[in-house]
Design a protein around this motif. Structure first.
Motif, PDB file in Angstrom:
ATOM      1  N   ASP A   5       4.445  35.215 -53.571  1.00 39.41           N
ATOM      2  CA  ASP A   5       3.226  34.704 -52.641  1.00 39.41           C
ATOM      3  C   ASP A   5       2.606  34.795 -51.170  1.00 39.41           C
ATOM      4  N   PHE A   6       4.667  35.682 -50.669  1.00 41.69           N
ATOM      5  CA  PHE A   6       4.598  37.053 -49.492  1.00 41.69           C
ATOM      6  C   PHE A   6       3.935  37.442 -48.866  1.00 41.69           C
ATOM      7  N   TYR A   7       4.245  38.631 -49.972  1.00 39.89           N
ATOM      8  CA  TYR A   7       4.242  39.714 -49.775  1.00 39.89           C
ATOM      9  C   TYR A   7       2.309  39.624 -50.087  1.00 39.89           C
ATOM     10  N   LEU A   8       1.735  39.251 -50.896  1.00 39.82           N
ATOM     11  CA  LEU A   8       0.481  39.132 -51.037  1.00 39.82           C
ATOM     12  C   LEU A   8      -0.398  38.034 -50.152  1.00 39.82           C
ATOM     13  N   VAL A  17       1.774  46.578 -56.540  1.00 40.42           N
ATOM     14  CA  VAL A  17       1.411  48.097 -57.667  1.00 40.42           C
ATOM     15  C   VAL A  17       2.246  47.895 -59.014  1.00 40.42           C
ATOM     16  N   LYS A  18       2.876  47.209 -59.039  1.00 42.28           N
ATOM     17  CA  LYS A  18       3.728  47.537 -60.243  1.00 42.28           C
ATOM     18  C   LYS A  18       4.433  46.455 -60.235  1.00 42.28           C
ATOM     19  N   ARG A  19       4.727  45.777 -61.836  1.00 43.45           N
ATOM     20  CA  ARG A  19       5.148  44.681 -62.288  1.00 43.45           C
ATOM     21  C   ARG A  19       5.858  45.427 -63.184  1.00 43.45           C
ATOM     22  N   TYR A  77       5.695  46.612 -53.815  1.00 42.13           N
ATOM     23  CA  TYR A  77       3.920  46.618 -52.833  1.00 42.13           C
ATOM     24  C   TYR A  77       3.336  47.258 -52.269  1.00 42.13           C
ATOM     25  N   GLY A  78       2.637  48.073 -52.340  1.00 44.64           N
ATOM     26  CA  GLY A  78       2.030  48.670 -51.077  1.00 44.64           C
ATOM     27  C   GLY A  78       0.310  48.674 -50.776  1.00 44.64           C
ATOM     28  N   ASP A  79       0.140  49.833 -50.743  1.00 47.22           N
ATOM     29  CA  ASP A  79      -1.056  49.558 -49.747  1.00 47.22           C
ATOM     30  C   ASP A  79      -2.435  49.973 -51.653  1.00 47.22           C
ATOM     31  N   ARG A  80      -3.568  49.752 -51.534  1.00 42.93           N
ATOM     32  CA  ARG A  80      -4.378  50.313 -52.684  1.00 42.93           C
ATOM     33  C   ARG A  80      -3.411  51.148 -53.728  1.00 42.93           C
ATOM     34  N   MET A  87       7.187  49.069 -50.731  1.00 42.44           N
ATOM     35  CA  MET A  87       8.304  47.483 -50.426  1.00 42.44           C
ATOM     36  C   MET A  87       8.830  47.109 -51.796  1.00 42.44           C
ATOM     37  N   THR A  88       9.602  47.193 -52.438  1.00 40.49           N
ATOM     38  CA  THR A  88       9.948  46.726 -53.829  1.00 40.49           C
ATOM     39  C   THR A  88      11.562  45.139 -53.688  1.00 40.49           C
TER      40      THR A  88
END
Length: 316
Positions: free
Chosen positions: A23-26, A34-36, A50-53, A61-62
């Motif tokens: 919730d915070f990073y999105l 970008v990857k789960r 998390y990252g760019d497109r 950032m992971t």
């Protein structure tokens, strides 16, 4: 072979609640999931990227979110601050955005030629937003909560806090090829290229002899990864480090890149990660992060692993 670094690949930290983390990073920082996937060494735990497109190197950032993780302590022997780059002149928008969401932050302050705003994520991880006019060859996510003209461009810098910074500075300069750019009473700034322009090109070394040693747990950085263009350069880097007496791992397959790991003299865990094959290796670019993805050796256990993971709701 030239094994000079080409900037930060990603920063990995420890979190507790995966939903609060997402919730915070999105929704607060406006990054893209970008990857789960899972921690390949501990598959009962998510590994969220998390990252760019496209999750370009330098934007990533992971997190390893362990629901029962104890609270960590930010201190010496750690990467204590992760600084993201945002467009020049955007910090007033970010201040309004954070205020609307009731996220505490410090007022923007001037640091060198940049204005910097500080905040913390739900686990207390220290984050900065630096307004930068530098060129960033990234692709900001336009499907999130932050307009693209205000969006995070990538990781600007990391700060390493050390009780004794001399050994760290020597490794950065002599063994990793970073360039000392500036120096003050307690801070040294290194660049991974001649100019410091671009994503992930800065590392600050903060000398604090009185700092308590950090404890890596929730709310702290686990490691910082730097970029190698391919496995041949990565292996050359590994062999050079080993020849210099540095304890470095074998090359490890992380599906979306390969990695080697070692510690700098102050204790910070560093990684060298390849740029490829990238996060669209196992799912289309437009579907990144929508479903759980596992490496081939864990896929036979997909149903079992998925059933044991905490529920995670991510908006499409």
């Amino acid at each position: 072979m030239d094994v000079r670094p080409s900037g930060i690949h990603h920063v990995t930290a420890i979190a507790s609640d995966p939903q609060a983390n997402a919730d915070f990073y999105l929704n607060v920082l406006g990054m893209r999931l970008v990857k789960r996937t899972v921690n390949f060494d501990s598959p009962e735990t998510y590994h969220l990227y998390y990252g760019d497109r496209a999750g370009n190197p330098g934007t990533i950032m992971t997190f390893f979110p362990w629901p029962d993780a104890p609270k960590g302590r930010i201190g010496a022997g750690q990467a204590t601050t992760t600084t993201f780059s945002v467009p020049e002149g955007s910090l007033s928008w970010w201040a309004d955005h954070l205020s609307t969401l009731d996220i505490p932050f410090t007022s923007p302050t001037e640091r060198g030629e940049e204005d910097v705003l500080s905040l913390r994520d739900p686990d207390g991880l220290l984050i900065e937003l630096a307004a930068s006019a530098d060129h960033h060859d990234t692709d900001p996510w336009d499907g999130g909560a932050v307009p693209t003209d205000r969006a995070i461009r990538g990781i600007r810098a990391v700060t390493l806090t050390e009780q004794d910074a001399d050994g760290t500075a020597q490794m950065l300069g002599d063994q990793l090829g970073f360039r000392l750019h500036s120096e003050s009473a307690d801070r040294m700034r290194f660049h991974t290229n001649d100019s410091g322009d671009g994503v992930g090109t800065i590392v600050d070394v903060l000398a604090d002899p009185k700092a308590e040693r950090g404890l890596v747990a929730a709310g702290t950085v686990h490691h910082v990864a730097y970029r190698a263009p391919d496995t041949s350069v990565q292996d050359a880097w590994r062999r050079r480090l080993a020849d210099d007496g540095v304890g470095v791992t074998e090359i490890r397959d992380r599906s979306y890149f390969t990695s080697i790991y070692f510690r700098e003299p102050g204790g910070v865990l560093l990684e060298i990660a390849t740029d490829g094959p990238g996060f669209d290796y196992d799912e289309p670019l437009m579907d990144l992060g929508r479903s759980l993805k596992l490496p081939p050796w864990l896929q036979p256990r997909q149903d079992q692993i998925a059933a044991n993971l905490p529920h995670l709701e991510v908006p499409r």
